[in-house]
Design a protein around this motif. Structure first.
Motif, PDB file in Angstrom:
ATOM      1  N   THR A 123     -19.139  47.634  16.038  1.00  0.00           N
ATOM      2  CA  THR A 123     -20.307  48.140  17.075  1.00  0.00           C
ATOM      3  C   THR A 123     -19.467  49.625  17.276  1.00  0.00           C
ATOM      4  OG1 THR A 123     -18.409  47.575  18.277  1.00  0.00           O
ATOM      5  CG2 THR A 123     -19.761  45.943  18.244  1.00  0.00           C
ATOM      6  N   VAL A 124     -20.499  50.158  18.276  1.00  0.00           N
ATOM      7  CA  VAL A 124     -20.034  51.561  18.610  1.00  0.00           C
ATOM      8  C   VAL A 124     -18.639  51.758  18.997  1.00  0.00           C
ATOM      9  CG1 VAL A 124     -20.615  53.627  19.933  1.00  0.00           C
ATOM     10  CG2 VAL A 124     -22.267  52.521  18.361  1.00  0.00           C
ATOM     11  N   ASP A 125     -18.658  50.990  19.839  1.00  0.00           N
ATOM     12  CA  ASP A 125     -17.026  51.160  20.204  1.00  0.00           C
ATOM     13  C   ASP A 125     -15.660  50.384  19.898  1.00  0.00           C
ATOM     14  OD1 ASP A 125     -18.407  51.681  23.020  1.00  0.00           O
ATOM     15  OD2 ASP A 125     -18.138  49.447  23.809  1.00  0.00           O
ATOM     16  N   GLN A 126     -16.473  49.852  18.490  1.00  0.00           N
ATOM     17  CA  GLN A 126     -15.597  49.649  17.335  1.00  0.00           C
ATOM     18  C   GLN A 126     -14.622  51.337  16.827  1.00  0.00           C
ATOM     19  OE1 GLN A 126     -16.710  46.473  15.868  1.00  0.00           O
ATOM     20  NE2 GLN A 126     -15.312  44.736  17.214  1.00  0.00           N
ATOM     21  N   LEU A 127     -15.996  51.813  16.540  1.00  0.00           N
ATOM     22  CA  LEU A 127     -15.949  52.877  15.831  1.00  0.00           C
ATOM     23  C   LEU A 127     -15.312  54.048  16.219  1.00  0.00           C
ATOM     24  CD1 LEU A 127     -19.850  52.872  14.569  1.00  0.00           C
ATOM     25  CD2 LEU A 127     -16.710  52.957  13.263  1.00  0.00           C
ATOM     26  N   ALA A 128     -15.819  53.634  17.990  1.00  0.00           N
ATOM     27  CA  ALA A 128     -14.718  54.909  18.852  1.00  0.00           C
ATOM     28  C   ALA A 128     -13.178  54.559  19.115  1.00  0.00           C
ATOM     29  CB  ALA A 128     -15.573  54.530  20.117  1.00  0.00           C
ATOM     30  N   GLU A 129     -12.867  53.525  18.883  1.00  0.00           N
ATOM     31  CA  GLU A 129     -11.566  52.895  19.251  1.00  0.00           C
ATOM     32  C   GLU A 129     -10.690  53.047  17.225  1.00  0.00           C
ATOM     33  OE1 GLU A 129      -9.547  51.835  21.200  1.00  0.00           O
ATOM     34  OE2 GLU A 129     -11.305  52.032  22.353  1.00  0.00           O
ATOM     35  N   ALA A 130     -11.703  53.415  16.344  1.00  0.00           N
ATOM     36  CA  ALA A 130     -11.282  53.666  15.168  1.00  0.00           C
ATOM     37  C   ALA A 130     -10.778  55.184  14.880  1.00  0.00           C
ATOM     38  CB  ALA A 130     -11.973  53.250  13.694  1.00  0.00           C
ATOM     39  N   TYR A 131     -11.604  55.530  15.866  1.00  0.00           N
ATOM     40  CA  TYR A 131     -11.706  57.757  15.605  1.00  0.00           C
ATOM     41  C   TYR A 131     -10.477  58.180  16.452  1.00  0.00           C
ATOM     42  CZ  TYR A 131     -12.191  62.233  15.537  1.00  0.00           C
ATOM     43  OH  TYR A 131     -12.563  63.347  16.143  1.00  0.00           O
ATOM     44  N   LEU A 132      -9.841  57.246  17.619  1.00  0.00           N
ATOM     45  CA  LEU A 132      -9.266  57.612  18.126  1.00  0.00           C
ATOM     46  C   LEU A 132      -7.643  56.816  17.293  1.00  0.00           C
ATOM     47  CD1 LEU A 132      -8.523  55.716  21.676  1.00  0.00           C
ATOM     48  CD2 LEU A 132      -8.601  57.849  20.802  1.00  0.00           C
ATOM     49  N   GLU A 133      -7.510  55.323  16.867  1.00  0.00           N
ATOM     50  CA  GLU A 133      -6.412  55.480  16.189  1.00  0.00           C
ATOM     51  C   GLU A 133      -5.774  56.350  14.631  1.00  0.00           C
ATOM     52  OE1 GLU A 133      -7.405  51.333  14.359  1.00  0.00           O
ATOM     53  OE2 GLU A 133      -7.477  50.933  16.594  1.00  0.00           O
ATOM     54  N   ASN A 134      -7.679  57.320  14.025  1.00  0.00           N
ATOM     55  CA  ASN A 134      -7.434  57.819  13.059  1.00  0.00           C
ATOM     56  C   ASN A 134      -7.139  59.390  14.065  1.00  0.00           C
ATOM     57  OD1 ASN A 134      -8.900  58.696  10.539  1.00  0.00           O
ATOM     58  ND2 ASN A 134      -9.711  60.221  12.244  1.00  0.00           N
ATOM     59  N   LEU A 135      -7.432  59.603  15.090  1.00  0.00           N
ATOM     60  CA  LEU A 135      -6.518  61.048  15.962  1.00  0.00           C
ATOM     61  C   LEU A 135      -4.491  60.973  16.105  1.00  0.00           C
ATOM     62  CD1 LEU A 135      -8.587  61.907  18.823  1.00  0.00           C
ATOM     63  CD2 LEU A 135      -8.627  63.351  16.606  1.00  0.00           C
ATOM     64  N   ALA A 136      -4.293  59.555  16.281  1.00  0.00           N
ATOM     65  CA  ALA A 136      -2.731  59.036  16.495  1.00  0.00           C
ATOM     66  C   ALA A 136      -2.233  59.072  14.738  1.00  0.00           C
ATOM     67  CB  ALA A 136      -2.806  58.154  16.914  1.00  0.00           C
ATOM     68  N   VAL A 137      -2.835  58.511  13.427  1.00  0.00           N
ATOM     69  CA  VAL A 137      -2.197  58.608  12.636  1.00  0.00           C
ATOM     70  C   VAL A 137      -2.151  60.594  12.421  1.00  0.00           C
ATOM     71  CG1 VAL A 137      -2.231  58.920  10.115  1.00  0.00           C
ATOM     72  CG2 VAL A 137      -2.926  57.176  11.637  1.00  0.00           C
ATOM     73  N   GLN A 138      -3.123  61.275  13.326  1.00  0.00           N
ATOM     74  CA  GLN A 138      -2.933  62.999  11.948  1.00  0.00           C
ATOM     75  C   GLN A 138      -2.221  63.465  12.873  1.00  0.00           C
ATOM     76  OE1 GLN A 138      -6.570  66.214  13.671  1.00  0.00           O
ATOM     77  NE2 GLN A 138      -7.483  64.493  12.921  1.00  0.00           N
ATOM     78  N   PHE A 139      -1.792  62.909  14.136  1.00  0.00           N
ATOM     79  CA  PHE A 139      -1.188  64.207  15.248  1.00  0.00           C
ATOM     80  C   PHE A 139       0.172  62.991  15.682  1.00  0.00           C
ATOM     81  CE2 PHE A 139      -5.262  65.408  17.805  1.00  0.00           C
ATOM     82  CZ  PHE A 139      -5.082  66.244  16.994  1.00  0.00           C
ATOM     83  N   GLY A 140       0.645  62.406  15.116  1.00  0.00           N
ATOM     84  CA  GLY A 140       1.547  61.482  15.110  1.00  0.00           C
ATOM     85  C   GLY A 140       2.922  61.410  16.821  1.00  0.00           C
ATOM     86  N   ASP A 141       3.552  61.651  17.249  1.00  0.00           N
ATOM     87  CA  ASP A 141       4.048  61.800  18.383  1.00  0.00           C
ATOM     88  C   ASP A 141       3.856  63.093  18.911  1.00  0.00           C
ATOM     89  OD1 ASP A 141       5.914  63.077  17.104  1.00  0.00           O
ATOM     90  OD2 ASP A 141       7.744  61.591  17.625  1.00  0.00           O
ATOM     91  N   SER A 142       3.222  64.368  18.173  1.00  0.00           N
ATOM     92  CA  SER A 142       3.038  65.616  18.408  1.00  0.00           C
ATOM     93  C   SER A 142       2.150  65.955  19.872  1.00  0.00           C
ATOM     94  CB  SER A 142       3.064  66.182  17.209  1.00  0.00           C
ATOM     95  OG  SER A 142       1.856  66.457  16.816  1.00  0.00           O
ATOM     96  N   ILE A 143       1.051  64.661  20.382  1.00  0.00           N
ATOM     97  CA  ILE A 143       0.217  66.116  20.440  1.00  0.00           C
ATOM     98  C   ILE A 143      -0.336  64.293  21.616  1.00  0.00           C
ATOM     99  CG2 ILE A 143      -2.178  66.175  20.993  1.00  0.00           C
ATOM    100  CD1 ILE A 143      -2.221  68.204  18.977  1.00  0.00           C
ATOM    101  N   GLU A 144      -0.156  65.048  22.664  1.00  0.00           N
ATOM    102  CA  GLU A 144      -1.166  63.268  23.380  1.00  0.00           C
ATOM    103  C   GLU A 144      -2.377  63.429  23.253  1.00  0.00           C
ATOM    104  OE1 GLU A 144      -1.184  62.644  28.073  1.00  0.00           O
ATOM    105  OE2 GLU A 144       1.031  63.648  27.247  1.00  0.00           O
TER     106      GLU A 144
END
Length: 587
Positions: free
Chosen positions: A471-492
């Protein structure tokens, strides 16, 4: 001395008006030449005479050149005001017309792909400047369908994919954003809004991002459905019908870059996430905060960094930075201004962002900016004029060998930015501003390398998820996960950033385009180090790479310059340059 001013470009050189006799004559001329070209079909055979073969290529070249002119005119016109109904109608008419013309000339491409290798080699050996174009066309043989099927797809793309993209652009370019600036609520375009994310006021940066994704979130489900449709269409045609190994393999072959090279590039990018995470932690210290928010990624580190540049001063600075490298490239960039081929104003309804359009060999490219005076606007000017220079250096090639592939297309543009930064650093006397320029360099490296590589990472995942029924919402959540991997704990990262992906035109317009930016930036970091080490002796070699345009495979062109893009060590070299920048900032 020329005084450069914000202005709208002139398209009169292409056609005087949108409804005049010249444009109607172009339709008729192309139609007539396509009709003549169809007579070549009966001459096509394995033992075709080389002169007949070349006559056909020359005729196709003439049709292509005229078609480019007709295609680019409405394409450029509509960017001036995406709500212009006359422009929208002409875009649709031209796309429909081009699909028909392409179907009528398709027989030559299909015959050429199907020709036995010895017969094709005989003709290519004599074809000089057309050889690589002919060679590259044959690369697509395993993915080519029957003539009837190809014709159906051409029509389908106009009324399906292209129509959907035009609709996406029309919807998103009409958005209006409202933000309170200095106690007054202001209506803004996206370009004006995004200029605020580089301001020194942290609340203003947050408000700008929150407003951007508030607007996109309101239509996120609809824009997300549009993306799902784009992805399904891409897979249905390319994976299921054309038998490509993966959705990304399609772009890689069009770029003439092997799949394993792209996998290596993206792997090295992901493996170096910590370089930028380390930079973001350093930036947090300079900003006196415990941790950066996603709103603060492009925050200036100096209070004086809200410095602005008048358009004239910016143009002179960019041209002078080019002139110090080589006077010839400055003269080429000057042509864009002199011939009124630059649209630099910010206007309501105007398409956001920036681009350079190279219509045909020998014609000065058209550059679109949305100039607002910030340092990154000056860098964007250097970037787009770098694209124009690249095209002008390659203008001696025929139209089939003129445009470089996407990964090499970011070469001159990014190099131009680095020339500009060196110039700015050499002239800036304020230590705070100098420091901010250095921070900005790494900011830009992040935006061009890591951000784009993770867009590509998301695209790969999203294409698979959509195939699996996400679904679109699942894609949006996957994008947030993508950002989490990209930034680690360096960015909120705020929750609203889950809608960032529906605001990225490239993943709609040109699936998997984005890794070309990372490819180009890391390549240029390597080349720029060579320039700093070798000085003027480097310049002719570099200009030779640019002048090659699209006349040979990227891997061969770079190999001649001593660059092996198959090796992870090469890409790591670019990250080593960034690490050194971060080291310097830490000191």
């Amino acid at each position: 001395m020329t005084a450069y001013q914000l202005s709208r470009w002139s398209l009169e050189e292409l056609f005087p008006t949108a409804d005049g006799p010249e444009i109607e004559a172009a339709f008729k001329q192309i139609e007539a030449k396509v009709g003549e070209f169809e007579g070549l079909r009966e001459k096509l055979s394995a033992d075709i005479d080389f002169e007949d073969f070349m006559d056909g290529i020359k005729a196709l070249e003439e049709i292509t050149t005229l078609s480019h002119r007709l295609y680019y005119y409405p394409g450029l016109w509509i960017t001036e005001d995406t709500q212009n109904q006359e422009a929208q109608a002409l875009v649709a008419r031209v796309e429909q017309f081009m699909a028909k013309a392409q179907n009528q000339t398709l027989f030559f491409e299909l015959w050429w792909k199907d020709l036995d290798a010895p017969d094709a080699d005989r003709l290519m050996a004599l074809s000089d400047g057309y050889r690589y174009w002919l060679e590259e066309m044959r690369n697509f043989k395993p993915h080519t369908l029957t003539e009837s099927e190809e014709k159906i797809i051409n029509v389908k793309n106009v009324n399906g994919f292209s129509a959907l993209i035009n609709l996406y652009d029309a919807i998103t370019n009409r958005y209006v954003y409202k933000v309170e600036v200095e106690g007054e609520e202001k209506e803004m375009t996206r370009g004006e809004l995004m200029s605020l994310v580089r301001r020194s006021d942290p609340d203003l940066r947050a408000a700008a991002y929150q407003e951007l994704y508030r607007v996109y979130a309101e239509e996120g489900p609809i824009l997300g459905q549009m993306y799902q449709t784009v992805v399904r269409d891409w897979r249905s045609e390319n994976v299921e019908l054309r038998s490509y190994a993966s959705p990304m393999s399609v772009r890689n072959l069009r770029n003439d870059i092997p799949d394993d090279v792209v996998d290596t590039l993206l792997g090295v990018c992901e493996g170096n996430s910590d370089v930028f995470q380390r930079f973001f932690r350093l930036k947090a210290k300079w900003l006196n905060v415990e941790r950066l928010r996603r709103y603060d990624v492009y925050a200036p580190v100096a209070e004086t960094s809200d410095k602005t540049y008048e358009f004239n001063a910016a143009a002179e600075l960019v041209l002078e930075s080019f002139r110090e490298f080589d006077p010839k490239i400055a003269e080429m960039a000057q042509r864009v201004f002199d011939e009124q081929h630059i649209d630099s104003e910010v206007r309501k309804g105007k398409q956001g962002g920036a681009f350079c359009a190279s219509v045909e060999p020998g014609r000065t490219p058209y550059v679109k900016l949305n100039y607002q005076g910030k340092v990154d606007d000056v860098s964007t000017m250097a970037h787009e004029l770098g694209h124009a220079i690249h095209a002008m250096l390659a203008e001696h090639h025929n139209i089939f060998a003129f445009h470089s592939s996407l990964p090499l297309a970011e070469n001159a543009s990014t190099f131009g930015e680095m020339l500009l930064i060196d110039k700015m650093l050499s002239e800036e006397t304020d230590d705070d501003v100098r420091r901010d320029i250095l921070f900005s360099q790494v900011d830009d490296a992040y935006a061009t390398i890591m951000r784009q590589a993770f867009f590509a990472r998301f695209e790969r995942k999203a294409h698979q998820m959509i195939s699996d029924g996400a679904t679109v919402d699942q894609l949006a959540e996957a994008y947030l996960e993508n950002l989490a991997v990209q930034f680690g704990d360096s960015i909120e990262v705020g929750d609203e950033f889950k809608w960032e992906w529906v605001s990225i035109p490239h993943i709609y317009h040109t699936p998997f385009y984005v890794y070309a930016y990372a490819f180009g930036q890391l390549l240029v970091l390597s080349l720029y180090q060579q320039f700093k080490a070798e000085g003027d002796s480097f310049i002719p070699r570099y200009l030779k790479i640019l002048a090659a345009g699209g006349s040979d495979a990227p891997q061969r062109l770079l190999s001649e310059a001593g660059i092996d893009i198959t090796q992870a060590a090469f890409w790591q070299g670019g990250f080593d340059v960034i690490k050194n920048m971060v080291d310097e900032l830490e000191k």
